[in-house]
Design an enzyme around this catalytic site. Structure first.
Site, PDB file in Angstrom:
ATOM      1  N   HIS A 183      -3.241  -5.275   1.672  1.00 11.90           N
ATOM      2  CA  HIS A 183      -2.514  -5.472   2.935  1.00 11.90           C
ATOM      3  C   HIS A 183      -2.442  -6.938   3.337  1.00 11.90           C
ATOM      4  O   HIS A 183      -3.247  -7.392   4.154  1.00 11.90           O
ATOM      5  CB  HIS A 183      -3.200  -4.686   4.048  1.00 11.90           C
ATOM      6  CG  HIS A 183      -3.135  -3.210   3.865  1.00 11.90           C
ATOM      7  ND1 HIS A 183      -1.997  -2.488   4.119  1.00 11.90           N
ATOM      8  CD2 HIS A 183      -4.037  -2.322   3.416  1.00 11.90           C
ATOM      9  CE1 HIS A 183      -2.208  -1.212   3.852  1.00 11.90           C
ATOM     10  NE2 HIS A 183      -3.447  -1.083   3.412  1.00 11.90           N
ATOM     11  N   CYS A 193       0.826  -1.208   0.000  1.00 14.72           N
ATOM     12  CA  CYS A 193       0.000   0.000   0.000  1.00 14.72           C
ATOM     13  C   CYS A 193       0.864   1.264   0.000  1.00 14.72           C
ATOM     14  O   CYS A 193       1.464   1.583  -1.021  1.00 14.72           O
ATOM     15  CB  CYS A 193      -0.996  -0.037   1.156  1.00 14.72           C
ATOM     16  SG  CYS A 193      -2.314   1.175   0.979  1.00 14.72           S
ATOM     17  N   GLU A 224      -0.592  -8.200   5.325  1.00 15.16           N
ATOM     18  CA  GLU A 224      -0.233  -8.268   6.747  1.00 15.16           C
ATOM     19  C   GLU A 224      -1.456  -8.206   7.664  1.00 15.16           C
ATOM     20  O   GLU A 224      -1.351  -8.485   8.845  1.00 15.16           O
ATOM     21  CB  GLU A 224       0.767  -7.150   7.103  1.00 15.16           C
ATOM     22  CG  GLU A 224       0.201  -5.728   7.158  1.00 15.16           C
ATOM     23  CD  GLU A 224       0.061  -5.028   5.801  1.00 15.16           C
ATOM     24  OE1 GLU A 224       0.142  -5.723   4.763  1.00 15.16           O
ATOM     25  OE2 GLU A 224      -0.149  -3.808   5.794  1.00 15.16           O
TER      26      GLU A 224
END
Lengths: 293, 205
Positions: free
Chosen positions: B173, B80, B175
């Site tokens: 994302h 991002c 993560e």
């Protein structure tokens, strides 16, 4: 494609972590904040210190002011609705703000209930002074928490008190045995499943910023070391002698919070911080952090 | 085996990346100053606010240090805001380290109200397509890529994960979910590139 899920709502708060969210009242101030490195701005008609000074009923900001600020900056824009005022929240969602702050800084619209935030696709941030209050707000759908200090005072003492309270209570819940969790949920007035979450994960289910009274780089550094995920700075920037320098210094102190050499360097020569009011000298009726049920 | 992965910790969700690579058995190290890049084998630039991260990168003299890091062929993964930092061109902005031949646009999917979750098709080993739940938050778009850039995933015909040599970018994302396959891919890429560099060094003697 799914929009407005809790992952997406809480996800934006994750992206704001380690950053500073600044209160602004005009396009000019919003640009100063963005230029200084703010991760987001809170679009307001008046900053909390001026709301205090003016008195009267404090309401949602005129959407035109918010829209102008949204046009002027590329960072996310937040705006405040009164506690329980779902009508204001609907307007803010309709104009496309990125986060709604259901805020005690404005005059509460409902003496018993907060907004049912699950009804909205836009995420909400809510204030809390203790773990029970934080988990009630999350139970209502808040995707981000901010620990309430005493807004508009420039006195950090209550931000510290409530951050320490919440973190202390998280540690306590984590250490309880499983059979003690229901009694603790009852005592705190918190949803049982969220108490279980805190017990298992030793943290809140959403990001926790600190707000209210933070006005210097040293304040930001201390608050981050105490365990905040980021900071809101309201009156502290535009009530200081040099807003540009103060804003930038607080951003850098928030990133390098655990490096005193950097915090010392950025604290030099930034001018006088806001004068403020000592919270301990205030009358009970002027304290706003108790708003929220 | 990879030992030292740095995660740029100026702002954003760096802890989530540290957690994700932790699940792969690798320790992540916070990077807040350029000197901390010494001895780091690979770097992750997390999601966050790109204007903030960009200002802090410049202010704390990261640009030259990162250029050297990239010139050494060390792997870099940007998610991002991290992707925006790594791109060659960012529409309407002056930033971009230029480590991957891609043109990206900030907030191209809209404001927060348009943020979304979507299953995407991963093509990480050229063998099979695989579904991955991707989270897009005020996400940037990859508008164009150069011919040396490999597409690793698309969502509705738009490129969302891409790689050029030692650099990977994602507009979403990885993560934020519990699925660590993309981080595992990055770590295996770190190992492979490290072996390749070591071989080349032996040959150079």
């Amino acid at each position: 494609m799914e929009k407005g899920t809790i992952k997406v709502k809480a996800g934006l708060a994750e992206m704001l972590k380690g950053g500073v969210i600044m209160d602004v009242t005009s396009v000019e101030q919003a640009k100063i904040a963005e230029e200084a490195g703010a991760v987001s701005v809170m679009a307001l008609e008046k900053i909390p210190a001026d709301i205090r000074a003016t008195g009267g009923v404090a309401r949602m900001t005129d959407p035109e002011i918010i829209l102008k600020i949204m046009d002027a900056v590329s960072i996310p824009v937040m705006a405040k609705a009164r506690i329980g005022h779902f009508g204001e929240a609907q307007i803010l969602e309709s104009i496309g703000v990125d986060y709604i702050d259901e805020s005690e800084v404005l005059t509460p619209a409902d003496e018993a209930n907060h907004v049912n935030k699950w009804d909205f696709k836009v995420p909400f941030v809510c204030g809390a002074t203790n773990l029970g209050e934080a988990l009630r707000r999350i139970g209502e759908g808040a995707a981000m928490i901010r620990t309430k200090g005493e807004a508009g005072t420039g006195d950090v003492v209550h931000a510290v008190r409530h951050l320490r309270t919440i973190i202390g209570e998280i540690k306590k819940v984590a250490a309880l045995s499983r059979e003690e969790l229901m009694a603790e949920a009852k005592k705190m007035g918190a949803p049982y499943d969220l108490i279980c979450y805190v017990h298992e994960n030793k943290k809140l289910p959403v990001v926790n910023f600190s707000a209210g009274g933070i006005s210097t780089p040293a304040d930001a550094s201390m608050i981050m070391q105490l365990g905040a995920d980021g900071v809101f700075v309201g009156s502290g920037i535009f009530k200081s002698e040099n807003p540009e320098k103060t804003a930038q210094a607080i951003v850098e102190a928030t990133t390098h919070y655990n490096n005193p050499d950097v915090v010392a360097k950025v604290s030099k020569g930034i001018g006088t911080a806001m004068v403020g009011i000592s919270v301990s000298s205030m009358e009970e009726k002027d304290i706003i952090q108790n708003r929220g049920w | 085996m990879v030992k030292r992965i740095g995660v740029l910790a100026l702002q954003g969700d760096f802890r989530e990346h540290i957690k994700a690579i932790g699940k792969c058995g690798v320790k992540g190290i916070d990077i807040r100053l350029p000197a901390q890049l010494d001895g780091i084998e690979a770097l992750i630039i997390p999601g966050g606010e790109s204007t903030t991260i960009n200002k802090l990168l410049i202010k704390y003299n990261f640009i030259n240090a990162l250029d050297r890091f990239n010139d050494m062929g060390k792997p870099i993964f940007g998610t991002c805001a991290g992707m925006i930092m790594l791109a060659k061109k960012v529409v309407g902005e002056e930033f971009g380290l230029g480590f991957i031949d891609a043109t990206v646009q900030r907030n191209a999917y809209g404001r927060q109200i348009d943020s979304f979750e979507e299953y995407i098709d991963l093509k990480l080993n050229n063998l099979k397509k695989d579904k991955f739940k991707a989270i897009f938050i005020r996400a940037p778009k990859i508008l164009e890529i150069g011919e040396n850039v490999e597409v690793l995933a698309k969502a509705k015909n738009e490129i969302v994960l891409a790689r050029q040599e030692n650099v990977i970018i994602s507009s979403f994302h990885p993560e934020l979910g519990n699925d660590i396959r993309i981080h595992e891919y990055f770590l295996s890429m770190v190992n492979n590139l490290k072996k390749k560099r070591e071989k080349e060094n032996v040959r150079a003697f």
